[in-house]
Scaffold this motif. Structure first.
Motif, short mmCIF file in Angstrom:
data_model
loop_
_atom_site.label_atom_id
_atom_site.label_comp_id
_atom_site.label_asym_id
_atom_site.label_seq_id
_atom_site.Cartn_x
_atom_site.Cartn_y
_atom_site.Cartn_z
N GLU A 1 5.57 3.87 -67.41
CA GLU A 1 5.86 3.22 -66.12
C GLU A 1 6.52 4.20 -65.16
N ARG B 1 3.49 9.31 -59.91
CA ARG B 1 2.19 9.53 -59.28
C ARG B 1 2.10 8.80 -57.94
N SER C 1 3.96 6.67 -63.95
CA SER C 1 3.08 6.04 -62.95
C SER C 1 3.76 5.99 -61.59
#
Length: 403
Positions: free
Chosen positions: A247, A253, A250
């Protein structure tokens, strides 16, 4: 407890510190010196609504002692506690009530305890039927009361461990619940000081960092969000030996996707892309970026047949195990500097785990790549930490067959 105003209220703090305040002044504070006496006081206050039986306190306070008369030990500790309270400057009252073989805190005193106030605010926030703004106010109140973990000097006492976990879990839940309410209103700025406080108390809580980074991103403060991501990942690597969760990666990103605003002037974009002529050494990057570059290069190698090697540099102790935390952070920093000084401008490397770096060596043969590893080893050995933490390396060609 009594609410009469005969005397100013005695305020008792057990979250983040253990102290008694009277008339605006700290009268007593646990400094970790007379542990058993303070442990008795802490246990009495944590259980202030009930009497503690003749078996409970001896088992608690004498578990690590070889006493032929545990009840006498408790009686002596209770006497010392009464003397401590009597000589402290608090009002002359009966603080410890003894009835037969049981002991209890005097509930008739005019006092407050921060743990009770914290729980009251938390439970009020979760009470059904209240409006969202009231819940927000109650969560903020609970968070403001919580100043740290329960009885910090009792951290190794088994009886306090449950309460420490319990109160901190409610504190974290308060922050997460508050965030969900504020996210609906898009009032992210209110979460920043809350998260900063929580990080100051527990610097390794990924849930709090994730909320903090998300709020910074929503507020357009992308560079601060990226810096916070790097801070938590470095802490996880250096001190806990773990990688960030999926998580959190992510979220990283997402930060990278939104970091750049829309720009139509290609010259400005090129200026932003280059390093201003300051690139004097190899390129160090976050592992996710390293993976992206690797995949791009692998596609090119599939077409051009270039010779590119991947090196893994690993630190171990003398038994080939992961080094202890005592030496690992210094050793990893030394290895990072050694790699940076040894590689060429066109090479790149990244931290792969808490004890490893991964290196990409373009346009090089196996023999020359092997010599690069030897030079990194030699540079690393100049640091004194190399006497207890050893550096090893492996070298393999980049394999484009899966691309």
């Amino acid at each position: 407890m009594s609410t009469e105003e005969k005397n100013p209220i005695i305020k008792i703090y057990m979250l983040g510190r253990f102290a008694l305040e009277y008339d605006g002044e700290i009268i007593l504070e646990d400094e970790g010196k007379i542990h058993k006496v303070w442990s008795l006081l802490g246990y009495l206050l944590a259980n202030h609504s009930r009497k503690l039986g003749s078996q409970e306190l001896p088992e608690l306070l004498c578990a690590d002692e070889r006493s032929g008369d545990p009840a006498k030990v408790v009686k002596n500790l209770a006497y010392r506690l009464r003397c401590l309270l009597s000589d402290s400057g608090l009002p002359k009252e009966t603080y410890i009530v003894q009835s037969g073989g049981s002991y209890s805190w005097n509930e008739r005193l005019n006092y407050t305890i921060d743990t009770d106030e914290f729980l009251a605010s938390y439970k009020r926030a979760r009470q059904g039927g209240i409006d969202e703004q009231t819940a927000i106010d109650c969560y903020l109140q609970a968070i403001s009361i919580y100043q740290g973990k329960f009885l910090p000097h009792a951290v190794y006492d088994q009886w306090a461990a449950h309460s420490t976990t319990y109160y901190h879990r409610l504190f974290t839940d308060s922050i997460i619940s508050l965030y969900r309410l504020l996210e609906k209103k898009e009032t992210y700025e209110l979460m920043l000081p809350v998260c900063e406080k929580a990080i100051g108390i527990d610097a390794y809580d990924e849930d709090i960092y994730r909320i903090y980074i998300h709020c910074l991103t929503k507020m357009g403060r992308h560079k601060e969000a990226l810096l916070s991501y790097e801070t938590i990942t470095n802490r996880l690597y250096d001190e806990m030996g773990v990688n960030p969760s999926g998580e959190l990666r992510s979220l990283y990103r997402e930060i990278m996707k939104t970091l750049k605003s829309v720009e139509t002037d290609l010259i400005i974009i090129k200026e932003d892309l280059n390093e201003g002529g300051q690139a004097e050494c190899c390129y160090f990057c976050e592992y996710q970026i390293f993976k992206d570059i690797y995949r791009f290069i692998a596609r090119r190698v599939n077409r051009t047949g270039e010779s590119i090697f991947i090196m893994l540099c690993t630190l171990t102790d003398k038994e080939d195990e992961i080094p202890s935390k005592k030496y690992l952070a210094e050793a990893m920093e030394s290895l990072k500097v050694s790699i940076g000084k040894t590689l060429r401008k066109g090479d790149l490397f990244s931290r792969y785990s808490h004890s490893q770096f991964v290196v990409m060596l373009p346009d090089i043969s196996y023999e020359n790549g092997y010599m690069v590893g030897k030079r990194i080893q030699a540079a690393y050995k100049k640091n004194k930490v190399s006497k207890v933490v050893t550096m090893h390396y492996k070298l393999q060609p980049l394999d484009p067959k899966h691309f």
